[in-house]
Design a protein around this motif. Structure first.
Motif, short mmCIF file in Angstrom:
data_model
loop_
_atom_site.label_atom_id
_atom_site.label_comp_id
_atom_site.label_asym_id
_atom_site.label_seq_id
_atom_site.Cartn_x
_atom_site.Cartn_y
_atom_site.Cartn_z
N SER A 131 1.72 0.03 17.86
CA SER A 131 1.35 1.29 17.20
C SER A 131 1.81 1.26 15.75
O SER A 131 2.87 0.72 15.42
CB SER A 131 1.97 2.48 17.93
OG SER A 131 3.38 2.40 17.93
N ASP A 132 1.01 1.85 14.88
CA ASP A 132 1.28 1.88 13.44
C ASP A 132 0.96 3.29 12.94
O ASP A 132 -0.16 3.77 13.13
CB ASP A 132 0.41 0.85 12.73
CG ASP A 132 0.69 0.74 11.24
OD1 ASP A 132 0.59 1.77 10.55
OD2 ASP A 132 0.98 -0.36 10.75
N ASN A 133 1.95 3.95 12.34
CA ASN A 133 1.73 5.34 11.92
C ASN A 133 1.49 5.49 10.42
O ASN A 133 1.79 6.52 9.82
CB ASN A 133 2.90 6.24 12.36
CG ASN A 133 4.18 5.95 11.59
OD1 ASN A 133 4.28 4.95 10.87
ND2 ASN A 133 5.17 6.82 11.74
N THR A 134 0.92 4.46 9.79
CA THR A 134 0.60 4.52 8.37
C THR A 134 -0.43 5.62 8.09
O THR A 134 -1.42 5.78 8.81
CB THR A 134 0.02 3.17 7.91
OG1 THR A 134 0.97 2.14 8.15
CG2 THR A 134 -0.32 3.19 6.43
N ASP A 135 -0.18 6.37 7.02
CA ASP A 135 -1.14 7.37 6.55
C ASP A 135 -2.23 6.64 5.77
O ASP A 135 -2.06 6.25 4.62
CB ASP A 135 -0.43 8.39 5.66
CG ASP A 135 -1.34 9.53 5.25
OD1 ASP A 135 -2.52 9.54 5.66
OD2 ASP A 135 -0.88 10.42 4.51
N LEU A 136 -3.37 6.42 6.39
CA LEU A 136 -4.39 5.55 5.83
C LEU A 136 -5.10 6.13 4.61
O LEU A 136 -5.50 5.39 3.71
CB LEU A 136 -5.43 5.21 6.91
CG LEU A 136 -4.89 4.49 8.16
CD1 LEU A 136 -6.00 4.30 9.17
CD2 LEU A 136 -4.25 3.17 7.78
N ASP A 137 -5.28 7.45 4.58
CA ASP A 137 -6.03 8.04 3.47
C ASP A 137 -5.14 8.74 2.45
O ASP A 137 -5.64 9.30 1.47
CB ASP A 137 -7.09 9.02 3.99
CG ASP A 137 -6.49 10.18 4.79
OD1 ASP A 137 -5.23 10.28 4.84
OD2 ASP A 137 -7.25 10.97 5.35
N GLY A 138 -3.83 8.72 2.66
CA GLY A 138 -2.91 9.35 1.72
C GLY A 138 -2.92 10.86 1.75
O GLY A 138 -2.29 11.51 0.90
N ASP A 139 -3.59 11.44 2.74
CA ASP A 139 -3.68 12.89 2.87
C ASP A 139 -2.92 13.32 4.12
O ASP A 139 -3.36 13.06 5.24
CB ASP A 139 -5.15 13.31 2.96
CG ASP A 139 -5.33 14.82 3.01
OD1 ASP A 139 -4.32 15.55 3.11
OD2 ASP A 139 -6.49 15.27 2.97
N GLU A 140 -1.77 13.98 3.93
CA GLU A 140 -0.94 14.37 5.07
C GLU A 140 -1.60 15.42 5.95
O GLU A 140 -1.17 15.64 7.08
CB GLU A 140 0.41 14.87 4.57
CG GLU A 140 1.25 13.78 3.91
CD GLU A 140 2.63 14.29 3.51
OE1 GLU A 140 2.88 15.50 3.72
OE2 GLU A 140 3.43 13.49 3.00
N THR A 141 -2.62 16.09 5.46
CA THR A 141 -3.29 17.11 6.26
C THR A 141 -4.31 16.50 7.23
O THR A 141 -4.87 17.21 8.06
CB THR A 141 -4.01 18.13 5.36
OG1 THR A 141 -5.06 17.47 4.63
CG2 THR A 141 -3.03 18.75 4.37
N THR A 142 -4.57 15.20 7.09
CA THR A 142 -5.50 14.53 8.00
C THR A 142 -4.78 13.34 8.64
O THR A 142 -4.99 12.19 8.24
CB THR A 142 -6.76 14.04 7.26
OG1 THR A 142 -6.34 13.15 6.20
CG2 THR A 142 -7.52 15.20 6.67
#
Length: 338
Positions: A131-142
């Motif tokens: 599992s990888d919890n990287t924020d892919l789009d840089g938007d914490e709301t998504t």
């Protein structure tokens, strides 16, 4: 993590020893002839505690930050998820190294460097899922996360495909062919039915079901054995005192009966929490039903500890652990017995 199931050769009472002269241990934990508790840390330590005789073995590995561990008895090797190199690393010949002191296992199979912020490892046969919890789009709301599916071969870990989840993912656990995943920053876990067979390509996936757990704040670790699921609750990430464990008996039935998007009532769970438990940020757990003990990687309380709770699957409340080892930055645990 999926563990190979073993029948105990006979339960024996043991006296527990600590690597740092902890006077609060007791001899309530019972185990079998071989009882090895592995733990990893965010400083790259791999440590094995022999629960029977108190011998501690440290393994020197190349990783300097680890989160995720699996020991294969059949292959006599362990695999770690390295956060420093962002790859799976396997180390072989563990039995021949013996016990005690610092051992230097030979690095064997490795994967390519693919993930960015790995959090857990789940194993089902030759399939290794990270599992990888990287924020892919840089938007914490998504929020989103990723699941990397590797196939273990004779020459290495081959990346089969990458899946994008619709939530920030943390802990993983296979129950037969179904994969359960902790929905980070919530009190929920999701399930993907027939995970390996149904998800063969690179794509965004939707969980078959997501269920919350009343009384839980933020789930991270999960482990299932013999009908019982244990979930860890880190509470507020900055607090070293508000963690807990949730124990759900007859888990599959209760999860099935809950509606998608609904919750399992606190009345259908046991919860261990409070100052006596030493639980602040329990980031990873392993449950062994054969003698009914929950092992915990506690990351924050006292800088980090490995804890164990005996007979904890039928008790709620502010109970003290039956075992505690200081281990700074503890990140994951794995238990092996035969």
């Amino acid at each position: 993590m999926i563990k190979t199931r073993f029948y105990l050769l006979g339960l024996i009472a043991v006296t527990l020893f600590s690597c740092n002269n902890d006077d609060d241990l007791n001899s309530d934990v019972e185990t079998s002839e071989v009882a090895h508790l592995y733990a990893t840390t965010h400083s790259g330590q791999v440590r094995r505690y022999d629960i029977n005789d108190g011998v501690i073995t440290n393994y020197s590995v190349s990783a300097t930050d680890i989160e995720g561990f699996y020991y294969s008895s059949e292959d006599d090797n362990f695999s770690i998820v390295s956060r420093s190199s962002n790859q799976i690393e396997s180390y072989s010949g563990i039995r021949d190294l013996g016990s005690g002191g610092v051992q230097n296992p030979e690095i064997g199979l490795v994967s390519t460097s693919e993930f960015e912020s790995p959090r857990d490892l789940a194993v089902n046969g030759q399939f290794y899922v990270v599992s990888d919890n990287t924020d892919l789009d840089g938007d914490e709301t998504t929020p989103e996360g990723r699941l990397f599916i590797y196939v273990k071969t004779e020459t290495g870990f081959v990346l089969r495909n990458v899946l994008i989840t619709k939530f920030k993912v943390w802990g993983l656990e296979f129950v037969n062919s179904d994969l359960y995943a902790a929905v980070d920053e919530t009190n929920k876990i999701a399930v993907y039915r027939n995970f390996i067979e149904n998800n063969t390509g690179n794509r965004i996936i939707t969980a078959d079901k997501i269920v919350g757990f009343q009384g839980l704040i933020r789930t991270h670790g999960l482990d299932f054995d013999n009908g019982i699921m244990v979930l860890s609750d880190i509470g507020e990430a900055e607090s070293a005192t508000d963690g807990g464990l949730h124990i759900i008996q007859d888990f599959e039935e209760k999860f099935s009966n809950a509606t998608n998007g609904g919750f399992i009532s606190i009345d259908d769970q046991f919860r261990i929490a409070g100052a006596n438990t030493l639980l602040g940020n329990p980031v990873n757990v392993v449950y062994d039903a054969s003698y009914n003990v929950i092992f915990v990687a506690e990351a924050l309380n006292n800088g980090g500890r490995v804890l164990a709770f005996n007979d904890a699957t039928s008790i709620s409340g502010n109970i003290a652990p039956d075992l505690k080892y200081d281990l700074a930055g503890a990140s994951s645990v794995f238990y092996f017995t035969e």
